[in-house]
Write a protein that holds these residues in place. Structure first.
Motif, PDB file in Angstrom:
ATOM      1  N   GLY A  46       6.522  -5.689   5.557  1.00  0.00           N
ATOM      2  CA  GLY A  46       5.962  -6.166   4.156  1.00  0.00           C
ATOM      3  C   GLY A  46       7.133  -6.030   3.052  1.00  0.00           C
ATOM      4  O   GLY A  46       7.837  -5.042   3.133  1.00  0.00           O
ATOM      5  N   ILE A  47       7.531  -6.921   2.189  1.00  0.00           N
ATOM      6  CA  ILE A  47       8.384  -6.816   1.153  1.00  0.00           C
ATOM      7  C   ILE A  47       7.504  -7.074   0.019  1.00  0.00           C
ATOM      8  O   ILE A  47       6.900  -8.007  -0.471  1.00  0.00           O
ATOM      9  N   HIS A  66       2.434  -9.926  -3.300  1.00  0.00           N
ATOM     10  CA  HIS A  66       2.539  -8.940  -4.553  1.00  0.00           C
ATOM     11  C   HIS A  66       1.162  -7.913  -4.451  1.00  0.00           C
ATOM     12  O   HIS A  66       0.804  -7.168  -4.889  1.00  0.00           O
ATOM     13  N   ASP A  67       0.554  -8.242  -3.120  1.00  0.00           N
ATOM     14  CA  ASP A  67      -0.689  -7.637  -2.866  1.00  0.00           C
ATOM     15  C   ASP A  67      -0.453  -6.351  -2.101  1.00  0.00           C
ATOM     16  O   ASP A  67      -0.316  -6.485  -0.833  1.00  0.00           O
ATOM     17  N   LEU A  68      -0.435  -5.386  -2.698  1.00  0.00           N
ATOM     18  CA  LEU A  68      -0.291  -3.943  -1.982  1.00  0.00           C
ATOM     19  C   LEU A  68      -1.394  -3.672  -0.876  1.00  0.00           C
ATOM     20  O   LEU A  68      -0.962  -3.032   0.120  1.00  0.00           O
ATOM     21  N   ALA A  69      -2.630  -4.166  -1.087  1.00  0.00           N
ATOM     22  CA  ALA A  69      -3.696  -4.033  -0.194  1.00  0.00           C
ATOM     23  C   ALA A  69      -3.462  -4.567   1.121  1.00  0.00           C
ATOM     24  O   ALA A  69      -3.536  -4.140   1.948  1.00  0.00           O
ATOM     25  N   GLN A 110       3.628  -2.404   9.627  1.00  0.00           N
ATOM     26  CA  GLN A 110       3.976  -1.378   9.951  1.00  0.00           C
ATOM     27  C   GLN A 110       5.031  -0.502   9.068  1.00  0.00           C
ATOM     28  O   GLN A 110       4.898   0.584   8.952  1.00  0.00           O
ATOM     29  N   ARG A 111       5.777  -1.415   8.404  1.00  0.00           N
ATOM     30  CA  ARG A 111       6.664  -0.727   7.577  1.00  0.00           C
ATOM     31  C   ARG A 111       6.678  -1.826   6.123  1.00  0.00           C
ATOM     32  O   ARG A 111       6.487  -2.790   6.202  1.00  0.00           O
ATOM     33  N   VAL A 112       7.205  -1.002   5.042  1.00  0.00           N
ATOM     34  CA  VAL A 112       7.393  -1.773   3.794  1.00  0.00           C
ATOM     35  C   VAL A 112       8.560  -1.719   3.175  1.00  0.00           C
ATOM     36  O   VAL A 112       8.919  -0.455   2.911  1.00  0.00           O
ATOM     37  N   ALA A 113       9.106  -2.610   2.541  1.00  0.00           N
ATOM     38  CA  ALA A 113      10.217  -2.239   1.710  1.00  0.00           C
ATOM     39  C   ALA A 113       9.924  -2.663   0.073  1.00  0.00           C
ATOM     40  O   ALA A 113       9.179  -3.801  -0.009  1.00  0.00           O
ATOM     41  N   VAL A 114      10.119  -1.892  -0.741  1.00  0.00           N
ATOM     42  CA  VAL A 114       9.953  -2.225  -2.186  1.00  0.00           C
ATOM     43  C   VAL A 114      11.252  -2.537  -2.694  1.00  0.00           C
ATOM     44  O   VAL A 114      12.209  -1.741  -2.590  1.00  0.00           O
ATOM     45  N   MET A 115      11.190  -3.548  -3.665  1.00  0.00           N
ATOM     46  CA  MET A 115      12.166  -4.310  -4.096  1.00  0.00           C
ATOM     47  C   MET A 115      12.234  -4.363  -5.692  1.00  0.00           C
ATOM     48  O   MET A 115      11.338  -4.370  -6.252  1.00  0.00           O
ATOM     49  N   ILE A 163      12.011   2.199   1.168  1.00  0.00           N
ATOM     50  CA  ILE A 163      11.559   1.637   2.573  1.00  0.00           C
ATOM     51  C   ILE A 163      10.978   2.622   3.034  1.00  0.00           C
ATOM     52  O   ILE A 163      11.607   3.934   3.456  1.00  0.00           O
ATOM     53  N   GLY A 164       9.925   2.469   3.865  1.00  0.00           N
ATOM     54  CA  GLY A 164       9.372   3.436   4.749  1.00  0.00           C
ATOM     55  C   GLY A 164       8.229   2.923   5.730  1.00  0.00           C
ATOM     56  O   GLY A 164       7.749   1.638   5.469  1.00  0.00           O
ATOM     57  N   SER A 165       7.434   3.777   6.424  1.00  0.00           N
ATOM     58  CA  SER A 165       6.193   3.331   7.168  1.00  0.00           C
ATOM     59  C   SER A 165       5.360   3.319   6.561  1.00  0.00           C
ATOM     60  O   SER A 165       4.987   3.876   5.348  1.00  0.00           O
ATOM     61  N   VAL A 166       4.330   2.567   6.883  1.00  0.00           N
ATOM     62  CA  VAL A 166       2.727   2.521   6.435  1.00  0.00           C
ATOM     63  C   VAL A 166       1.774   3.359   7.473  1.00  0.00           C
ATOM     64  O   VAL A 166       1.864   3.006   8.679  1.00  0.00           O
ATOM     65  N   PRO A 167       1.131   4.370   7.110  1.00  0.00           N
ATOM     66  CA  PRO A 167       0.710   4.323   5.535  1.00  0.00           C
ATOM     67  C   PRO A 167       1.330   5.541   4.758  1.00  0.00           C
ATOM     68  O   PRO A 167       1.079   5.685   3.624  1.00  0.00           O
ATOM     69  N   GLY A 168       2.534   6.017   5.504  1.00  0.00           N
ATOM     70  CA  GLY A 168       3.229   7.176   4.682  1.00  0.00           C
ATOM     71  C   GLY A 168       3.839   6.790   3.365  1.00  0.00           C
ATOM     72  O   GLY A 168       3.786   7.715   2.453  1.00  0.00           O
ATOM     73  N   LEU A 169       4.560   5.600   3.238  1.00  0.00           N
ATOM     74  CA  LEU A 169       4.922   5.380   1.996  1.00  0.00           C
ATOM     75  C   LEU A 169       3.754   5.143   0.897  1.00  0.00           C
ATOM     76  O   LEU A 169       4.035   5.596  -0.417  1.00  0.00           O
ATOM     77  N   PHE A 170       2.578   4.546   1.112  1.00  0.00           N
ATOM     78  CA  PHE A 170       1.554   4.685   0.185  1.00  0.00           C
ATOM     79  C   PHE A 170       1.031   6.175  -0.206  1.00  0.00           C
ATOM     80  O   PHE A 170       0.513   6.302  -1.181  1.00  0.00           O
ATOM     81  N   GLU A 171       0.869   7.045   0.935  1.00  0.00           N
ATOM     82  CA  GLU A 171       0.350   8.211   0.608  1.00  0.00           C
ATOM     83  C   GLU A 171       1.396   9.117  -0.178  1.00  0.00           C
ATOM     84  O   GLU A 171       0.747  10.136  -0.709  1.00  0.00           O
TER      85      GLU A 171
END
Length: 313
Positions: free
Chosen positions: A33-34, A208-211, A218-223, A231-239
């Motif tokens: 996810g970006i 734009h939808d974080l949900a 599996q992973r998400v990059a925040v720009m 950049i990190g794994s889900v759900p780690g980055l959200f927690e």
């Protein structure tokens, strides 16, 4: 070997760096996810990968590799062979992406003809199969419909059918549910996730939808401002968000503001061509800013671009 490897990608429009040193990788079968607010460079990054940046835009990179092939070293003909077959993109506004003068069946068949050499009855059979695969009812008759005769959700399904027509290894979905009803959005997301799992393709989801990212990726990059800031794994980055911008994005989710008089918001705007800070690009808006943040731009280290990361490593 990574399916996709991007290192130090830069996209310049005159003096404005729309993409400023982006590093990303996608593994086979992975969903990345970006996320980031408008103007953060999410779509431009993927358009550069697809070879869709025209003059005066200038694309440079230390590495822009797909399955080990350096895309920047391919001839235009070689790149056209690859794009649409092994790597495809679903754009956010289906009605402006589809040609109003041709039926949806004809437009899907064009992809099959260009990349697989399918024509006539064989192509029509495959078009019907694809329309059924993306759950368009009465597929045999719908292939003769024009885009204006279909709903927004149906046109988006047509775009997905075009994207997966040649069983790509990588599919990029750029805000695929823009301007659709909430129930239709959920159906499109479920469809993309099912196709990704069934076909084992890599999927890059720009949203734009974080949900959506929290549920699917599996992973998400925040720009932010053309850079990957975390950049990190889900759900780690959200927690455990470590960059102040990621923290602010998550704090702005309505569910996190129950009982509050106003939604949490990050003041200020994304810097443009003439107001880019010399230090950290978030420094004018960051509540934790220190003098070093204004003087020197931080590097992306251990998945976060910040001198004073939040939380735990």
């Amino acid at each position: 070997m990574s399916l996709l490897k991007i290192k130090n990608l830069r996209v310049q429009f005159g003096r404005f760096p729309a993409v400023d040193g982006v590093d990303l990788h996608v593994e086979p079968g992975e969903l990345l996810g970006i996320v980031g607010e408008s103007g953060s460079g999410k779509s431009v990054t993927m358009m550069a990968l697809m070879g869709l940046i025209d003059a005066p835009g200038k694309v440079t990179a230390d590495a822009l590799e797909f399955q080990g092939q350096d895309l920047l070293k391919l001839s235009p003909k070689q790149r056209r062979t690859l794009i649409g077959r092994d790597m495809a993109m679903v754009f956010q506004d289906a009605l402006t992406s589809l040609n109003p003068s041709y039926t949806v069946g004809y437009q899907i068949a064009e992809v099959l003809k260009a990349h697989l050499g399918l024509k006539g009855a064989a192509a029509e059979k495959r078009v019907v199969e694809l329309l059924e695969l993306v759950e368009i009812p009465d597929a045999k008759n719908r292939l003769h419909a024009y885009p204006h005769q279909l709903s927004g959700g149906m046109n988006q399904r047509v775009m997905i059918a075009m994207g997966i027509a040649c069983n790509p290894k990588l599919l990029i979905a750029d805000e695929p549910t823009t301007a659709l009803d909430v129930t239709i959005q959920a159906q499109i997301m479920d469809l993309l996730l099912r196709l990704q799992r069934e076909q084992g393709m890599g999927l890059v989801m720009i949203t734009h939808d974080l949900a959506v990212v929290a549920e699917m990726a599996q992973r998400v990059a925040v720009m932010y401002a053309g850079q990957v800031v975390e950049i990190g794994s889900v759900p780690g980055l959200f927690e455990n968000p470590r960059h102040p911008y990621t923290e602010a994005l998550l704090a702005a989710i309505p569910e996190h503001n129950k009982g509050a008089a106003r939604l949490s918001a990050l003041p200020g705007i994304v810097p443009g061509a003439h107001d880019r800070p010399s230090g950290c690009l978030l420094s004018p808006r960051c509540p934790y800013v220190q003098p070093v943040c204004r003087d020197k731009r931080p590097a992306l280290e251990q998945g976060v671009r910040c001198y004073f990361p939040r939380g735990e490593a």
